[in-house]
Design an enzyme around this catalytic site. Structure first.
Site, PDB file in Angstrom:
ATOM      1  N   ASP A 150      -1.182   2.883  -2.004  1.00 55.33           N
ATOM      2  CA  ASP A 150      -1.988   1.708  -1.648  1.00 55.33           C
ATOM      3  C   ASP A 150      -1.893   0.680  -2.777  1.00 55.33           C
ATOM      4  O   ASP A 150      -0.855   0.589  -3.429  1.00 55.33           O
ATOM      5  CB  ASP A 150      -3.445   2.156  -1.408  1.00 55.33           C
ATOM      6  CG  ASP A 150      -4.169   1.300  -0.375  1.00 55.33           C
ATOM      7  OD1 ASP A 150      -4.257   0.082  -0.582  1.00 55.33           O
ATOM      8  OD2 ASP A 150      -4.655   1.840   0.628  1.00 55.33           O
ATOM      9  N   HIS A 222      -8.267  -3.155  -1.845  1.00 55.08           N
ATOM     10  CA  HIS A 222      -7.930  -2.325  -0.679  1.00 55.08           C
ATOM     11  C   HIS A 222      -7.783  -0.844  -1.036  1.00 55.08           C
ATOM     12  O   HIS A 222      -8.310   0.042  -0.352  1.00 55.08           O
ATOM     13  CB  HIS A 222      -6.636  -2.851  -0.055  1.00 55.08           C
ATOM     14  CG  HIS A 222      -6.303  -2.289   1.285  1.00 55.08           C
ATOM     15  ND1 HIS A 222      -5.591  -1.124   1.440  1.00 55.08           N
ATOM     16  CD2 HIS A 222      -6.567  -2.727   2.533  1.00 55.08           C
ATOM     17  CE1 HIS A 222      -5.424  -0.886   2.734  1.00 55.08           C
ATOM     18  NE2 HIS A 222      -6.009  -1.846   3.422  1.00 55.08           N
ATOM     19  N   SER A 545      -6.858   0.439   8.589  1.00 55.40           N
ATOM     20  CA  SER A 545      -6.825   0.841   7.175  1.00 55.40           C
ATOM     21  C   SER A 545      -8.076   1.595   6.777  1.00 55.40           C
ATOM     22  O   SER A 545      -8.052   2.436   5.899  1.00 55.40           O
ATOM     23  CB  SER A 545      -6.704  -0.382   6.263  1.00 55.40           C
ATOM     24  OG  SER A 545      -5.396  -0.829   6.153  1.00 55.40           O
TER      25      SER A 545
END
Length: 758
Positions: A150, A222, A545
């Site tokens: 990620d 994220h 996600s």
């Protein structure tokens, strides 16, 4: 904690467009070269240093024998989990290498984009004791290592503290790589490994682009968000600017985290992704979580970096959990390989809403994370009335940049539109209205996506129906007025769960014999950890996600309780225990119309943590089963050998004539002519002595029978084969859906049936 995909970011960053676009790699090394991946299949015993030498020799052969030029063009060698390399090559050199012995595929360095407290409570995983009261100890989660590919991590977040955690598991071979604002001591007993990969990114992006934190530190949020959803520690008062406040944690709060930062501001490049897979397999992770993917349609398995990496991970016993994407249309699901667990997104029963008061006394509700509030009512107009300059009223109705006349907008609430094909940020529209002097915005989302956004002025999103009601009020009133209140947290929203409008759907565009997505989990308005470099310690996001790490967290608990289970066994337990009913015990619906959802929307159903540790029966698959699957698709002996590097041939394994016969926990028959049978094998992992009876709900127009209809088990680990027989009774167009359940007194093991009459 729950997480959300990056499509609806809190900050206006390209990184958080929830779906991953595959972009054409652009020339960045001279005029005629670009970075290619050269994939060479499984590693078969060679020393990593020897592999590196061989890779240089291959490169030298297309550089007139020059080792210096070969080394200069070399970007990465993959030499732990599988074989291959990345290098800067001309198209002609790439073509030459693709014809060499031992090369499976050569493909350009494509870019992928990135696809969170209440959600665990909503699913019934109330606290660390929940599983204990069901009779299972999940203490072993402290020995399970989850790898996150990620954007990195913010290790100082309270979600990643290591208080009361024991020493790092002895089998861990990874490292804590030093870099900008990150050194070897930044890791702890929670975040036990951290690496970053930037060569593929730097080869493609302009050199003057600033990189935030050339290290595993997360500058965009994220990666921290997804990791905390799956495995964050308990945080007493997590909230986003006062919204959604309460205690929060990940699904497996005592599991270990290993970080593989491959994604930068503009996305994640293939050559970096493969390097991360290669290292993760060697480092000793047990589960890999990837909230990213290709734009649909996805390419062939062995020209797709994530399919390649996950194939070798699965062969080494590592479960790969991935997001399905956020394109929201039929056939758009990606991460389609059967050796991966692919996750769709759905809601919980928590919404973030703002009340909109109209001058006629009506009150409507919209979605919002805006904490701004109008103190008094103001005039409300359609943005089309405030058109400016060369813009038409139609263009201005979408509140495009510079499209609004400041004189007409000043002091007013504007009704703007947002259309499905538009990629304009919804936040940006509130900025456009603010800059033109507007005091509020009502955004009509024509896709009805139910996603809350942190606007910069009092604002709320409404769907088409409410939007038409507001526009009708404007047309029938001489001086329409409106007031927008600040956002608030609403618990108990129904129906829930609902499949998100943005969640990518089946059928599987590559091989419809394999149903994708596999499962759905919370992915709308999820609160989880974030990066202070992007403004906050916590954030609310939506997307697949965020759904992916919910499943990662539960898979970790299954692995903790059943450490010897294969990736396929864990996947089977998650799929066959899912529910297709919402909290009101009605069929799950799908946004925006809240029509009845089907297996293309949610796979096997909505994740059900309370049942997953005791599935009763599992559909297991060995690496050779995936070879048989590839054989059924027409892979020849040469291409198989290149991928596996062993003696596997289509003649030496239990092959099957159709991909539908892979021992998968769902059954899909995409071209039923008259009659057809598939076989499956279930393994008893419940009580030693048990009897299961089949219950079938046949797809309309098809008669489905199961032979045998009873399964009698006398020992643990016993395997029984059965066949599912399909016969057309009344031809019909399109896909039809049903299910097969094996049921005993306590347990039910359910598989979706998907049939299209050919």
């Amino acid at each position: 904690m729950s997480s959300s995909s990056s499509r609806y970011p809190i900050m206006n960053s390209a990184l958080f467009s929830l779906f991953l676009f595959v972009l054409i790699a652009k020339v960045s090394f001279g005029f005629s070269t670009k970075v290619y991946v050269v994939y060479m299949g499984s590693k078969s015993g060679e020393h990593p240093d020897d592999i590196l030498k061989e890779n240089h020799q291959i490169l030298a052969s297309v550089h007139s024998g020059s080792i210096e030029l070969a080394q200069a063009s070399h970007v990465y060698s993959y030499r732990h989990g599988f074989r291959g390399f990345a290098a800067k090559l001309s198209d002609e050199q790439a073509s030459q290498i693709s014809k060499m012995a031992g090369v499976v595929s050569v493909f350009p360095n494509s870019k992928r984009k990135l696809h969170t407290t209440h959600s665990w409570d909503f699913m019934g995983l109330l606290d660390d004791q929940t599983m204990e009261t069901l009779g299972y100890s999940i203490k072993n989660q402290e020995n399970i290592i989850i790898g996150f590919i990620d954007t990195g991590i913010w290790p100082e977040s309270p979600s990643f503290g290591d208080t009361d955690m024991p020493a790092v598991p002895p089998g861990w071979k990874g490292q804590c790589q030093s870099g900008e604002a990150f050194n070897a001591s930044t890791c702890n007993r929670k975040v036990i490994g951290a690496r970053y990969y930037i060569s593929g990114y730097e080869a493609e992006e302009e050199s003057n682009k600033k990189v935030s934190f050339k290290s595993a530190r997360d500058s965009t949020g994220h990666g921290s968000h997804t990791a905390s959803i799956a495995a964050g520690r308990y945080v007493e008062n997590m909230n986003y600017k006062g919204l959604a406040s309460g205690g929060a944690r990940g699904g497996a709060p005592m599991a270990r985290i290993a970080v593989y930062k491959t994604c930068w501001d503009s996305g994640c490049y293939d050559v970096d992704l493969l390097a991360a897979f290669d290292d993760a397999i060697r480092d000793g992770v047990h589960i890999l979580s990837l909230s990213l993917g290709a734009q649909s349609p996805q390419g062939d398995y062995f020209s797709d970096a994530i399919s390649i990496g996950s194939f070798h991970a699965a062969n080494r016993g590592v479960l790969v959990v991935s997001s399905a994407g956020n394109e929201g249309i039929p056939g758009s699901a990606t991460n389609l390989a059967p050796w991966m667990l692919t996750v769709a997104a759905s809601s919980t029963d928590r919404d973030f809403t703002s009340d909109i008061m109209l001058g006629n006394g009506a009150k409507v509700t919209g979605e919002s994370l805006s904490l701004f509030e109008m103190n008094a009512s103001s005039r409300i107009i359609s943005a089309s009335q405030a058109f400016a300059g060369y813009f038409t009223p139609y263009q201005s109705s979408y509140c495009l940049e510079s499209s609004l006349n400041k004189t007409k907008t000043k002091g007013k609430v504007l009704v703007c539109r947002h259309v499905e094909s538009s990629t304009d940020s919804k936040v940006k529209k509130s900025k456009v209205v603010k800059e033109a002097g507007g005091v509020g915005m009502i955004l009509i989302d024509e896709t009805d996506q139910d996603v809350a956004i942190p606007f910069v002025i009092p604002s709320a999103i409404v769907g088409k129906k409410i939007g038409e009601k507001i526009l009708s009020y404007l047309k029938t009133t001489s001086k329409p007025m409106s007031r927008i209140l600040r956002a608030k947290t609403v618990i108990g929203a129904q129906p829930a769960p609902r499949v998100a409008a943005f969640s990518s759907r089946g059928p599987n565009a590559l091989n419809p014999e394999i149903l994708k997505p596999d499962i759905t989990a919370p992915g709308i308005n999820i609160l989880a950890a974030w990066s202070p470099a992007d403004g906050n310690m916590f954030n609310i996001l939506s997307g697949t996600s965020m759904a992916c790490p919910h499943v990662t967290g539960i898979a970790t608990l299954v692995k903790a309780v059943h450490p010897s289970w294969s990736p396929s066994a864990i996947k089977s337990a998650i799929m066959t225990t899912a529910t297709i009913l919402d909290k009101r015990h009605k069929p799950i619906s799908v946004d925006p119309e809240q029509t009845r959802a089907n297996a293309f929307d949610y796979g096997s159903g909505f994740l059900n943590p309370a049942r997953v540790l005791n599935p009763g029966l599992i559909y297991d698959s060995e690496p050779t089963d995936f070879i048989a699957f590839l054989c059924s698709l027409g892979y020849d002996q040469r291409s198989l050998h290149l991928v596996t590097r062993d003696s596997s041939t289509c003649n030496s394994i239990n092959k099957f004539t159709t991909a539908s016969n892979l021992n998968y926990p769902s059954i899909s028959v995409p071209n039923l002519k008259n009659s057809f049978s598939v076989t499956r094998i279930v393994t008893n992992v419940g009580k030693a002595t048990s009897i299961y009876k089949s219950i079938v709900s046949s797809p309309p127009g098809v008669n489905v029978t199961v032979t045998p209809s009873r399964l009698v088990f006398t020992r643990m680990g016993q395997k029984i084969k059965f066949s599912v027989n399909f016969k057309v009774t009344s031809p019909s167009k399109g896909y039809k859906f049903g299910f097969l359940s094996w049921k005993n007194k306590r347990l039910q093991v359910t598989s979706p049936l998907v049939v299209k009459v050919g």
